[in-house]
Each structure stands twice: as structure tokens, then as C-alpha cells.
Design a protein around this motif. Structure first.
Motif, PDB file in Angstrom:
ATOM      1  N   UNK A  90       0.829  -1.204   0.000  1.00  0.00           N
ATOM      2  CA  UNK A  90       0.000   0.000   0.000  1.00  0.00           C
ATOM      3  C   UNK A  90       0.865   1.256   0.000  1.00  0.00           C
ATOM      4  N   UNK A  91       0.671   2.059  -1.043  1.00  0.00           N
ATOM      5  CA  UNK A  91       1.352   3.348  -1.163  1.00  0.00           C
ATOM      6  C   UNK A  91       0.281   4.368  -1.480  1.00  0.00           C
ATOM      7  N   UNK A  92       0.542   5.313  -2.330  1.00  0.00           N
ATOM      8  CA  UNK A  92      -0.518   6.221  -2.756  1.00  0.00           C
ATOM      9  C   UNK A  92      -1.578   5.426  -3.502  1.00  0.00           C
ATOM     10  N   UNK A  93      -2.789   5.947  -3.527  1.00  0.00           N
ATOM     11  CA  UNK A  93      -3.929   5.178  -4.011  1.00  0.00           C
ATOM     12  C   UNK A  93      -4.048   5.249  -5.530  1.00  0.00           C
ATOM     13  N   UNK A  94      -3.077   4.642  -6.199  1.00  0.00           N
ATOM     14  CA  UNK A  94      -3.073   4.634  -7.658  1.00  0.00           C
ATOM     15  C   UNK A  94      -2.329   3.397  -8.138  1.00  0.00           C
ATOM     16  N   UNK A  95      -2.442   3.136  -9.418  1.00  0.00           N
ATOM     17  CA  UNK A  95      -1.702   2.052 -10.040  1.00  0.00           C
ATOM     18  C   UNK A  95      -1.460   2.391 -11.507  1.00  0.00           C
ATOM     19  N   UNK A  96      -0.519   1.694 -12.100  1.00  0.00           N
ATOM     20  CA  UNK A  96      -0.246   1.811 -13.534  1.00  0.00           C
ATOM     21  C   UNK A  96      -0.341   0.427 -14.145  1.00  0.00           C
ATOM     22  N   UNK A  97      -1.149   0.303 -15.206  1.00  0.00           N
ATOM     23  CA  UNK A  97      -1.252  -0.965 -15.914  1.00  0.00           C
ATOM     24  C   UNK A  97       0.000  -1.197 -16.751  1.00  0.00           C
ATOM     25  N   UNK A  98       0.455  -2.426 -16.761  1.00  0.00           N
ATOM     26  CA  UNK A  98       1.599  -2.832 -17.569  1.00  0.00           C
ATOM     27  C   UNK A  98       1.102  -3.832 -18.601  1.00  0.00           C
ATOM     28  N   UNK A  99       1.331  -3.543 -19.865  1.00  0.00           N
ATOM     29  CA  UNK A  99       0.854  -4.447 -20.910  1.00  0.00           C
ATOM     30  C   UNK A  99       1.605  -5.777 -20.841  1.00  0.00           C
ATOM     31  N   UNK A 100       0.849  -6.855 -21.035  1.00  0.00           N
ATOM     32  CA  UNK A 100       1.409  -8.195 -20.880  1.00  0.00           C
ATOM     33  C   UNK A 100       1.525  -8.963 -22.188  1.00  0.00           C
ATOM     34  N   UNK A 101       0.908  -8.447 -23.260  1.00  0.00           N
ATOM     35  CA  UNK A 101       0.915  -9.180 -24.519  1.00  0.00           C
ATOM     36  C   UNK A 101      -0.137 -10.259 -24.594  1.00  0.00           C
ATOM     37  N   UNK A 102      -0.918 -10.411 -23.528  1.00  0.00           N
ATOM     38  CA  UNK A 102      -2.004 -11.381 -23.525  1.00  0.00           C
ATOM     39  C   UNK A 102      -3.251 -10.742 -22.938  1.00  0.00           C
ATOM     40  N   UNK A 103      -4.374 -10.968 -23.606  1.00  0.00           N
ATOM     41  CA  UNK A 103      -5.632 -10.371 -23.144  1.00  0.00           C
ATOM     42  C   UNK A 103      -6.118 -10.982 -21.844  1.00  0.00           C
TER      43      UNK A 103
END
Length: 565
Positions: free
Chosen positions: A498-511
Motif C-alpha cells: 500500500x502506497x498512494x492510491x493509484x496504479x499503472x497498468x503494464x501491458x502483458x501481450x495477452x488479453x
């Protein structure tokens, strides 16, 4: 009446003045008191039972306990028919027992949240009993919603409205008037235009706050206020009306006048009391309930209706983090509660059939329950594997997580309940269509053997099938690969994520694979698919995985890993 208690000092002072409020990223454990632990052998869980399991809750690692209703009740709706809002049901204990429970939990750093049920009372509440003896138009009846009937002699209900539990939403009293009950007939709706009603609930909030309660969960928070015309619309007309804040009965803007008054009460305490709304409303209107000047937080129920599906999960997370930003609150994540089929079972059944709006056409799991748990076939192992993966995904998200008792054991829904053993009014008012919610309310198995698997000394109030012994606490607590161990490890590690209330999506190459990073570098990777996912985790280490076969290079099907920088 026992002496009220105040919050213990460690809870008041453990956070610095500049720290975020405790609830923003808390783990809250829902206790359904009548099914948690029974200390007196009457088949019902009780307040002392919660106290007796305080060490279990502490070792699990939760930040707060939310109690479903424990008030005096005839149990027409599992305790949500409240006969007295400022007492404990004698079958569950006393106010002194409640005070002891609060003190015991507070001593372990666990806060206490209680359910408030403001839309309706029990028909046994002293107000409603007084209303039945009073004349039409009297002050006693003005606390509720009474109407004259229709037809030549008033023998027909004021409208054709249908109760949420099935059947008519109006009930006639001996003198010929009718009262509104959106839920069971034993739950008459209150009239929130009445100042006496509003003042009484303020008194109730202060009563429990003064006893050390840290927060409140508000039942059907979107339904209190109503604006009923002299000539009522039909059910079809009511259903067709937009829910834009002016609907006659649902999600009205003026309900927030009530909550603004409550917010003043909450903020008069140090620390301020918290509140979370159970508000089944259009997504865009959720922030109204979660604003700091209203209740402050609102449940996000979207995952309760989602399949184990990457695209659905990503859309739900993205949308609800945006809503949290709009309200200034934090999001809430819920996979199971006392009203839905447990998620280990939902994920082991075929995906829900969905309508044009993308929502399930009916409660997911009801077809399976109606067949007695025979059809469609439940894949228990798949459901449990997916449930573990979904849990780690959710616990890695910013915001607060609400856990339902027994999910930490991997419990499934109980289908083996005979009609004569059922208690939920949904079953009795809609037979053959909805078996209700008893299956997720079956008492917990604490021990692998015994008359009620350690729940109590005698038979439990709902039947516990033999397979529950396999999920008992004493069978899992020393098993390094059990679901209980996974939950305990996850909650111990979660504070590092738990840090600041955010996230970043990381593309995985798979749906079918989702990966996100928190601002402090922690990452969560969930494989929703049926094939392993090759993991690129350079510079990171796998700290926790829902599947023991996971490795720094591979995420197995239906599993989640947590990566530390």
C-alpha cells in the motif's frame, strides 16, 4: 445498562496527524454474528463468540471487523428486521458483552464497524406496534408510510408494487390502511420526511459511537427518502423512470440531506467515525455517497457480478478508481458477502448468462442452488484456485478490501439445505426461482470434527454438510499451502504494497493476463487464462503467489503473484 466505553488510546494515537485515515486502505472482515461462533450452545453465534475468536482475527491480520445486525430481532430477514436499534438481541448476549468485545478487539488494534438499518424497522419495533394501535393520520403512523387502499372498498393495495423479496410491497392492517414494505412484510418502511425518525437515528449513531464503535455500514443507503404522489405510478412506470436523483423511491438527491446531518455527528468524535454506504445505484452516482460531506465511502459491488475474466476486472478497477478520485474517497473491493453466492463457488461454475447491458440475467449460482448443487456441475478445485487468484489481485489494489467470514478458508456455498431448514425470506416469497442467501450464511467450521465443527457445543442453526470439515480452521492453520495461510501471509505483506492510491497498468501481450504496478514499485500479475504465462520479472522477486507452483519465471493458469522491487 452497562457502562459505555471509549476507544482505546492506541487506536486514537497510532497514526500521525498527517497520515491518511485508517479506513482508506483497510482490510475489513465481515462477521455475520449468528454464524461466526456460538459460546452458549443455543445454535446461534453470539457476541461472546466474536470475543472468543479475537486472537484468530488478530492473527489473520484484519484492520477492522464489521458486524452484521446483532440487535433484537425476530429474524424475519436474518437480523435486518430490527426491533430495537440500541440493544443486543438477548439470544446473542448483552450490552456488557458488546462492550467487552469492543475492548478486546481494540486492545488488538482492530476497529469495530456496525450495521445500521435505516430504511425499515421490524414490525415488532415499539414504534410500529404503536402505529398499529393508533388511528390513521396519527403521529404514530406518520413515522411509517401508510396509505388508503384502492378499489371501491379500499381492499386493493395502493399500487401494484412488488417487494424486493417477491410478492406485494403493501400489507393491509386491520383498520383497512396499507403500509409499504420494500422488503419482507415484517419490515415496514420508515418515513424519512418525519423529523422524529431523523432525530432518533442521530441518537442511535451517538449511542454506538459513545460505546466505542469506530464506524457504520449503512444498509440500503440509497432508499431512505421517498416522494410519493397521491396517485402512485404502476410498477412498470416506476421501473421505467430514470434514476437521476428524482426517482420516487430510489437514489434520491435529498437522501444526502440525511447523510450531511450524520456526517456532522461522525465528525464530532475524535477520531471521526467512518461510514460506508451499501448503495446499489448507477455507477456515476456512487461518488455522491462517498463524498466527505456525505457518508465518506461507498461499496463497489461490480466484482460481485463479474466473471473470472481479465477484461471485466480491468474495466471495473479502472472505472472505480476514477469514481474514487471523483469523490475524494477510496474505492472498496468485495468478492463475497452475506447476500451473494460465495466467490469460490461462482468461479467454479460456468460464467453467468448476461443481458444486453452486460449484467448477469439473474443471481449467479441460483440455477446451481435450485438443482441442489447438482447442475451445472461445480468444479470445486477450479473455483478455489480462481478465488485465491482473485483475492490476491484485489488485496494488491489501492483502496479498502472487505472480506466475508469463511472466505479465508476457501469455503463454498452450501447447497445441501432442505426447504424446511431455510430461513431467508427470499426463498419463501419467490419459491422455485430464488433459494435465497442461506447457503453463504452457514456457520463456520472451526474444527474438523464435532457436532458443529467447533462452531458450538450443539447443532448449528443452519445445516453444515460433512465436506465443511475439510475446510476447518484447525485443519488449515498449520498447512503452509492452505487458503487460510495464504490470507494470513497476504495481509501481513499487504502493508508493504500500500502506497498512494493509484496504479499503472503494464501491458502483458495477452488479453487474459493483467499486470499492474503500485507507485512504490510493487507489482501484481494475474493470469486469468488456462495457459501458463511466462513472466518477465527482471529486478523483482516473487514474494507471494496464490499457486505454490508459481516461480519467478512462470505464472500458472488462474493464479496471481506479488512482485517486490
Amino acid at each position: 445498562m452497562s457502562q459505555a466505553v471509549s476507544p482505546t488510546p492506541d487506536l486514537r494515537t497510532q497514526a500521525s496527524p498527517d497520515a491518511a485515515p485508517w479506513w482508506r486502505q483497510a482490510v475489513v472482515y465481515q462477521v455475520y454474528p449468528r454464524s461466526f461462533a456460538d459460546t452458549d450452545g443455543n445454535g446461534l453465534g453470539d457476541i461472546a463468540g466474536i470475543t472468543s475468536r479475537a486472537d484468530y482475527l488478530d492473527e489473520l491480520g484484519v484492520d477492522a471487523v464489521w458486524l452484521s445486525p446483532f440487535y433484537p430481532s425476530a429474524l424475519a430477514d436474518g437480523g435486518y428486521d430490527v426491533a430495537d436499534y440500541r440493544d443486543v438481541d438477548p439470544k446473542l448476549g448483552t450490552l456488557a458483552d458488546f462492550d467487552e468485545m469492543v475492548a478486546t478487539l481494540h486492545a488488538r488494534g482492530i476497529r469495530v464497524v456496525v450495521d445500521i438499518v435505516p430504511n425499515h424497522t421490524s414490525d415488532l419495533h415499539e414504534w410500529f406496534q404503536e402505529a398499529l394501535l393508533a388511528e390513521p393520520g396519527s403521529p404514530a403512523r406518520e413515522r411509517y408510510i401508510f396509505r388508503e387502499g384502492t378499489g371501491p372498498d379500499g381492499s386493493l393495495p395502493p399500487s401494484d408494487w412488488v417487494s424486493a423479496f417477491g410478492g406485494p410491497a403493501w400489507e393491509r392492517v386491520p383498520d383497512g390502511q396499507w403500509y409499504l414494505h420494500h422488503f419482507a412484510v415484517e419490515q415496514p418502511d420508515l418515513n424519512w420526511s418525519n423529523p422524529e425518525v431523523r432525530a432518533d437515528f442521530v441518537q442511535t449513531l451517538r449511542f454506538w459511537s459513545d460505546r466505542g464503535v469506530d464506524g457504520f455500514r449503512i444498509d440500503v443507503a440509497h432508499m431512505l427518502t421517498k416522494d410519493l404522489a397521491e396517485v402512485l405510478p404502476s410498477q412498470a412506470e416506476l421501473d421505467a423512470m430514470p434514476r437521476d436523483g428524482q426517482h420516487p423511491t430510489i437514489d434520491r438527491d435529498d437522501v444526502h440531506e440525511v447523510y450531511a446531518e450524520w456526517r456532522t455527528v461522525f465528525d464530532s468524535y475524535d477520531p471521526p467515525r467512518t461510514a460506508v454506504a451499501e448503495a446499489w445505484v448507477d455507477r456515476v452516482r456512487v461518488p455522491l455517497y462517498a463524498r466527505s460531506e456525505s457518508l465518506g465511502q461507498a461499496f463497489n459491488f461490480d466484482l460481485l457480478e463479474a466473471d473470472f475474466d481479465a477484461s471485466q476486472f480491468r474495466e471495473i478497477v479502472t472505472a472505480n478508481l476514477e469514481l474514487a478520485g471523483a469523490s475524494g474517497s477510496s474505492s472498496t473491493w468485495v468478492l463475497s458477502n452475506h447476500d451473494v453466492v460465495r466467490h469460490a463457488t461462482r468461479y467454479g461454475l460456468p460464467d453467468a448468462e448476461r443481458g444486453a447491458d452486460g449484467r448477469p440475467s439473474r443471481k449467479h449460482g441460483q440455477e446451481w442452488l435450485l438443482s441442489g448443487g447438482r447442475e451445472p456441475e461445480l468444479d470445486r478445485e477450479r473455483g478455489e484456485r480462481r478465488a485465491r487468484a482473485a483475492t490476491l489481485f484485489v488485496l494488491g489494489l489501492p483502496g479498502s478490501a472487505y472480506l466475508y467470514q469463511g472466505e479465508e478458508l476457501g469455503l463454498h456455498e452450501v447447497a445441501e439445505i432442505e426447504d424446511g431448514q431455510r430461513q431467508d425470506p427470499t426463498f419463501f416469497r419467490s419459491p422455485g426461482f430464488d433459494l435465497g442467501r442461506d447457503g453463504c450464511r452457514v456457520p463456520l467450521p472451526w474444527e474438523a470434527s464435532g457436532p458443529s465443527f467447533g462452531f458450538g457445543s450443539g447443532e448449528a442453526h443452519l445445516p453444515q454438510p460433512e465436506w465443511m470439515g475439510e475446510y476447518a480452521v484447525d485443519r488449515q492453520i498449520d498447512d503452509r499451502e492452505s487458503t487460510l495461510t495464504l490470507y494470513r501471509r497476504a495481509l501481513a505483506v499487504r502493508t508493504d504494497i500500500q502506497a498512494s492510491e493509484s496504479l499503472d497498468w503494464i501491458e502483458t501481450g495477452r488479453a487474459d493476463v493483467l499486470r499492474f504496478a503500485r507507485p512504490n514499485g510493487w507489482q501484481v500479475v494475474t493470469n486469468f487464462g488456462d495457459e501458463p504465462y511466462v513472466l518477465d520479472a527482471a529486478g523483482s522477486s516473487v514474494v507471494l503467489a496464490s499457486d505454490p507452483n508459481a516461480s519467478p519465471d512462470l505464472v500458472p493458469p488462474a493464479s496471481t503473484v506479488w512482485l517486490a522491487p
